[in-house]
Design a protein around this motif. Structure first.
Motif, mmCIF file in Angstrom:
data_model
loop_
_atom_site.group_PDB
_atom_site.id
_atom_site.type_symbol
_atom_site.label_atom_id
_atom_site.label_comp_id
_atom_site.label_asym_id
_atom_site.label_seq_id
_atom_site.Cartn_x
_atom_site.Cartn_y
_atom_site.Cartn_z
ATOM 1 N N ALA A 3 0.833 -1.205 0.000
ATOM 2 C CA ALA A 3 0.000 0.000 0.000
ATOM 3 C C ALA A 3 0.865 1.252 0.000
ATOM 4 C CB ALA A 3 -0.924 -0.005 1.217
ATOM 5 N N SER A 4 1.937 1.220 -0.770
ATOM 6 C CA SER A 4 2.849 2.360 -0.812
ATOM 7 C C SER A 4 2.230 3.515 -1.585
ATOM 8 C CB SER A 4 4.177 1.950 -1.445
ATOM 9 O OG SER A 4 4.805 0.944 -0.654
ATOM 10 N N GLY A 5 2.710 4.715 -1.303
ATOM 11 C CA GLY A 5 2.242 5.915 -1.985
ATOM 12 C C GLY A 5 3.369 6.912 -2.077
ATOM 13 N N GLU A 6 3.042 8.150 -2.382
ATOM 14 C CA GLU A 6 4.070 9.175 -2.477
ATOM 15 C C GLU A 6 4.731 9.384 -1.119
ATOM 16 O OE1 GLU A 6 4.642 13.778 -4.024
ATOM 17 O OE2 GLU A 6 2.648 12.885 -3.964
ATOM 18 N N ASN A 7 6.038 9.194 -1.063
ATOM 19 C CA ASN A 7 6.848 9.343 0.162
ATOM 20 C C ASN A 7 6.599 8.249 1.190
ATOM 21 O OD1 ASN A 7 7.856 11.725 -0.928
ATOM 22 N ND2 ASN A 7 6.345 12.994 0.103
ATOM 23 N N LEU A 8 5.883 7.181 0.825
ATOM 24 C CA LEU A 8 5.489 6.167 1.806
ATOM 25 C C LEU A 8 5.737 4.751 1.284
ATOM 26 C CD1 LEU A 8 3.908 5.517 4.523
ATOM 27 C CD2 LEU A 8 1.868 5.365 3.069
ATOM 28 N N ASP A 9 6.391 3.932 2.113
ATOM 29 C CA ASP A 9 6.439 2.479 1.919
ATOM 30 C C ASP A 9 5.518 1.871 2.962
ATOM 31 O OD1 ASP A 9 8.138 2.249 -0.228
ATOM 32 O OD2 ASP A 9 9.950 2.013 0.979
ATOM 33 N N ALA A 10 4.538 1.081 2.535
ATOM 34 C CA ALA A 10 3.567 0.547 3.497
ATOM 35 C C ALA A 10 2.971 -0.757 2.995
ATOM 36 C CB ALA A 10 2.449 1.568 3.744
ATOM 37 N N PHE A 11 2.457 -1.551 3.944
ATOM 38 C CA PHE A 11 1.635 -2.690 3.577
ATOM 39 C C PHE A 11 0.392 -2.700 4.454
ATOM 40 C CE2 PHE A 11 4.570 -4.505 6.734
ATOM 41 C CZ PHE A 11 3.723 -5.231 7.567
ATOM 42 N N GLU A 12 -0.637 -3.407 3.987
ATOM 43 C CA GLU A 12 -1.902 -3.462 4.703
ATOM 44 C C GLU A 12 -2.293 -4.907 4.960
ATOM 45 O OE1 GLU A 12 -4.905 -1.595 2.337
ATOM 46 O OE2 GLU A 12 -4.945 -3.198 0.846
ATOM 47 N N ILE A 13 -3.036 -5.096 6.054
ATOM 48 C CA ILE A 13 -3.600 -6.389 6.410
ATOM 49 C C ILE A 13 -5.084 -6.165 6.650
ATOM 50 C CG2 ILE A 13 -3.422 -8.363 7.969
ATOM 51 C CD1 ILE A 13 -0.772 -6.446 8.819
ATOM 52 N N THR A 14 -5.902 -7.014 6.062
ATOM 53 C CA THR A 14 -7.344 -6.865 6.226
ATOM 54 C C THR A 14 -8.002 -8.227 6.435
ATOM 55 O OG1 THR A 14 -7.684 -7.008 3.837
ATOM 56 C CG2 THR A 14 -7.464 -4.800 4.768
ATOM 57 N N ASN A 15 -9.166 -8.221 7.077
ATOM 58 C CA ASN A 15 -10.089 -9.342 7.027
ATOM 59 C C ASN A 15 -11.496 -8.761 6.990
ATOM 60 O OD1 ASN A 15 -10.694 -8.645 9.689
ATOM 61 N ND2 ASN A 15 -9.781 -10.477 10.599
ATOM 62 N N SER A 45 4.748 -8.972 5.060
ATOM 63 C CA SER A 45 4.319 -8.788 6.453
ATOM 64 C C SER A 45 5.392 -8.149 7.321
ATOM 65 C CB SER A 45 3.904 -10.129 7.071
ATOM 66 O OG SER A 45 4.988 -11.040 7.043
ATOM 67 N N SER A 46 6.380 -7.481 6.699
ATOM 68 C CA SER A 46 7.443 -6.866 7.499
ATOM 69 C C SER A 46 8.109 -5.722 6.742
ATOM 70 C CB SER A 46 8.506 -7.901 7.886
ATOM 71 O OG SER A 46 9.210 -8.339 6.742
#
Length: 214
Positions: free
Chosen positions: A106-118, A163-164
Motif C-alpha cells: 500500500a505504498s504511496g508518495e513518500n510512503l512504503d507501506a503494507f496493509e492487512i485486512t479481514n 508482512s514486514s
C-alpha cells in the motif's frame, strides 16, 4: 549474527506488531526516559551509538476529519558516537494474524507501506520511502548528505515485504544522525475510507510538531 537489543510490541485485532532494533553487538544500556507533549522517550547507549526511541499515537482527527480505532508509532533517532563498526537494523513485523487475513502492498508518495485486512478489521504499517529519505539527505535533515544516493533518486536502505519492513541502518560517521519512523494504525473494516492509510502517511516535521520534539 544479529542480536535483538530493543523490542517493542503492539497488540491489534489483526496480530501482534513488533518493532525491534538488532545489532551485531550485544551491549545496550538505558540512559534515561521521559515524556514529550504527545509521546514518551527512552534513551539508550549501544556499542557505537546513542539512540532515542520515541513512542506515540497519531494525531486525530486527520486533515480530512476521519479517525481510527488505535495506533502505535515509533521513531528511532540514532547518532554514531564511537568508532566501532556496529551494524544496526530495524525490523517491524506482524505475527499471529488470523487465518482469513489478506496482505497487500500500500505504498504511496513518500510512503512504503503494507496493509492487512479481514472481514472485520484493517491495518496499515508504514515508513518513509527512499525518495523522501533522499530529500532529507539533500537537506541534511537527520539523514547525512554524505549518504545521498543518486541511483534512481532513491535510498535503498529499506526492504518492504508482505508482512514486514526491514531497514538496514547505514554506516554512520561519528556525529552523524539518522531519523527513522514506523507508524501503525487499525480500524474496523470499511471500504469507503482510507483512514488507516492516511494515519501512517505522515511527514517527519509534522510528527515532531505533534509529539513536541524541539
Amino acid at each position: 549474527m544479529r542480536n535483538t537489543l530493543i523490542n517493542r510490541t503492539f497488540n491489534t485485532p489483526l496480530g501482534i506488531i513488533s518493532c525491534d532494533l538488532n545489532s551485531n553487538y550485544t551491549f545496550i544500556e538505558l540512559q534515561n526516559s521521559g515524556s514529550y507533549k504527545n509521546g514518551t522517550y527512552e534513551k539508550f547507549k549501544t556499542s557505537a551509538h546513542d539512540i532515542e526511541l520515541i513512542e506515540f499515537k497519531v494525531k486525530q482527527p486527520f486533515y480530512n476529519g476521519e479517525t481510527i480505532a488505535d495506533s502505535k508509532c515509533w521513531i528511532w533517532r540514532i547518532e554514531k558516537v564511537k568508532e566501532i563498526s556496529e551494524n544496526l537494523e530495524i525490523k517491524v513485523l506482524i505475527t499471529d494474524f488470523p487465518k482469513n487475513s489478506e496482505f497487500d502492498f500500500a505504498s504511496g508518495e513518500n510512503l512504503d507501506a503494507f496493509e492487512i485486512t479481514n472481514d472485520k478489521w484493517k491495518l496499515h504499517i508504514g515508513t518513509e520511502d527512499g525518495e523522501i529519505l533522499n530529500y532529507r539527505a539533500e537537506n541534511n535533515d537527520w539523514f547525512p548528505t554524505r549518504l545521498l544516493n543518486t541511483k534512481n533518486h532513491l535510498q535503498e536502505i529499506t526492504e518492504l515485504k508482505k508482512s514486514s519492513i526491514l531497514t538496514n541502518v547505514p554506516e554512520l560517521k561519528i556525529g552523524e544522525k539518522i531519523h527513522l519512523q514506523y507508524l501503525t494504525a487499525f480500524d474496523k473494516q470499511n471500504t469507503e475510507t482510507i483512514n488507516t492509510w492516511v494515519a501512517v502517511d505522515e511527514h517527519k516535521s509534522e510528527l515532531e510538531k505533534w509529539i513536541g520534539i524541539k
